[in-house]
Design an enzyme around this catalytic site. Structure first.
Site, short mmCIF file in Angstrom:
data_model
loop_
_atom_site.label_atom_id
_atom_site.label_comp_id
_atom_site.label_asym_id
_atom_site.label_seq_id
_atom_site.Cartn_x
_atom_site.Cartn_y
_atom_site.Cartn_z
N LEU A 16 0.81 -1.20 0.00
CA LEU A 16 0.00 0.00 0.00
C LEU A 16 0.85 1.26 0.00
CD1 LEU A 16 -2.99 -0.75 2.38
CD2 LEU A 16 -2.99 -0.60 -0.10
N CYS A 17 1.89 1.25 -0.82
CA CYS A 17 2.67 2.47 -0.92
C CYS A 17 2.98 2.73 -2.39
CB CYS A 17 3.93 2.41 -0.08
SG CYS A 17 4.82 0.89 -0.21
N GLY A 18 1.96 2.64 -3.21
CA GLY A 18 2.11 2.98 -4.61
C GLY A 18 3.10 2.08 -5.32
#
Lengths: 131, 294
Positions: free
Chosen positions: B90-92
């Site tokens: 969940l960090c691009g």
């Protein structure tokens, strides 16, 4: 005092100390040496020991482990992997930690764990010895 | 056409997703600040270390018996790739861009007929590389429960790499991580750790040019002491850059997720209102036509 020495103490995490002082005594691998302003350029590795920072009439003593000292015309820089101000250490806490470390060495399950615990213990003992 | 009840549920679920992404964005912003400070604070050490090593290395270059960390093993057959990524998703594109850079590197080395070994630092890197290169991964070092990376963590990785080097398990070591430029820009970077790449280490301008130094003990010994430390220092600063990049990437990813959720809620609300209106109109028509029939 006409000439003051620019002294910087740096650990990997941050710049710990940056100040104008009179003299700094550094525990070099081949013996302690004092650095005053205008010292000849020098690079030396460190052994675990105490750096004494002399300023006016006060002396600050800092325990350092691992690293090196660099004297340039601009001043003295000490790079240390670990640095602890001796004034901030509490004797009883240290003894407890040494005891803990001894136990760690005693019940280490594997060789690498034991070696790590031993290194920790050696560091703490050197620290205690320098008090 | 979805029923009113279904639409209502969807809106509620998108809204709670939005709350989560919003919270994650704020947490990442707070963590980013701390990670950035740590990365900046670690720079003086790395810079000075690099400067001294560059000077020393220039002095001993070409001599016999210099540390293999400086001169290499004389071969470049076995490559160790140290792939540093995050522990969480969940960090691009943060993890995947590092993995992609590593993958390109692996493919190139394979074409040249080299042997590749991978040491993952961080769980996500292993997950990304396992499917294609599972047999090449030597080990994974996880920093799962560590809140703030300390020098001790990096030193442990460094010692591991040095032990492998001394055992002759590889000839060249390259470190993959993401350099932090800004919140919206993180640059996946490959930097060579062993043998040391002096042009990269130099970093700051060397101002020792003219001065002649005294060395205590002699140059070769200091160098032998400093080079292994330098490996840990390099890894440490890479891990800190990585931590800042991760939070930056997460912050911008969560920001756009929050915005997308907002757009979606608007659209769903519109459909919900239209559907509601349509069903009311329909009921009215039914009542009126029923009354007329009487």
């Amino acid at each position: 005092m006409a000439d003051r020495l620019t002294f910087e103490l740096v650990s990997p995490e941050r710049l710990l100390l940056s100040a104008q002082v009179d003299m700094v005594v550094v525990p070099g691998t081949e013996g302690e040496f004092g650095v005053l302003a205008g010292h000849a350029p020098l690079v030396s590795t460190l052994r675990p020991g105490v750096i004494s920072v002399h300023d006016e009439k006060t002396i600050q003593r800092i325990f350092v482990r691992g690293g090196f000292a660099e004297v340039t015309p601009a001043g003295l820089t000490v790079l240390a992997e670990e640095a602890i101000d001796l004034a901030s250490i509490d004797q009883a806490g240290l003894e407890a930690r040494i005891k803990n470390a001894e136990e760690d060495v005693a019940d280490a399950a594997s060789e690498p764990v034991r070696a790590a615990a031993q290194a920790q213990l050696d560091g703490l003992r050197a620290l205690q010895g320098s008090l | 056409m979805a029923s009113l009840k279904e639409l209502k549920n969807r809106i509620a679920s998108v809204r709670s997703t939005q709350k989560i992404t919003k919270a994650m964005q704020m947490v990442a912003a707070a963590k980013l600040r701390r990670a950035q400070d740590a990365a900046v604070a670690s720079r003086p050490y790395a810079e000075r270390m690099g400067r001294v090593i560059t000077n020393l290395a220039a002095g001993v270059a070409g001599r016999d018996g210099v540390s293999p960390l400086l001169s290499g093993t004389g071969r470049d057959q076995v490559h160790l790739l140290l792939v540093a990524t995050a522990e969480r998703g969940l960090c691009g594109g943060f993890n995947s861009s590092i993995a992609r850079l590593a993958r390109e590197h692996i493919e190139r080395l394979k074409r040249e007929g080299k042997t590749v070994k991978i040491l993952c630092v961080g769980r996500k890197g292993r997950d990304a590389l396992r499917r294609l290169y599972g047999n090449l991964i030597v080990d994974t070092i996880e920093h799962n429960n560590i809140r703030n990376i300390g020098f001790a963590n990096a030193a442990a990785v460094g010692e591991r790499v040095l032990a492998m080097y001394e055992a002759g398990e590889f000839d060249v070591c390259t470190l993959f991580f993401s350099r932090f430029r800004s919140v919206i820009l993180q640059i996946p970077t490959a930097s060579q750790l062993i043998p040391i790449d002096l042009t990269a280490v130099a970093g700051g301008a060397s101002d020792m040019g003219g001065a002649s130094y005294e060395y205590e003990p002699d140059e070769a010994e200091i160098l032998a002491d400093l080079l292994p430390r330098n490996v840990s220092v390099q890894i440490f600063s890479a891990l800190l850059e990585n931590a800042a990049s991760e939070q930056g990437a997460r912050m911008s990813a969560m920001d756009s997720a929050t915005r997308n959720a907002g757009d979606m809620i608007l659209k769903l609300n519109l459909t919900y209102n239209r559907t509601r209106q349509a069903s009311i109109t329909k009921e009215l028509i039914e009542i009126i036509s029923g009354a007329e029939a009487l």
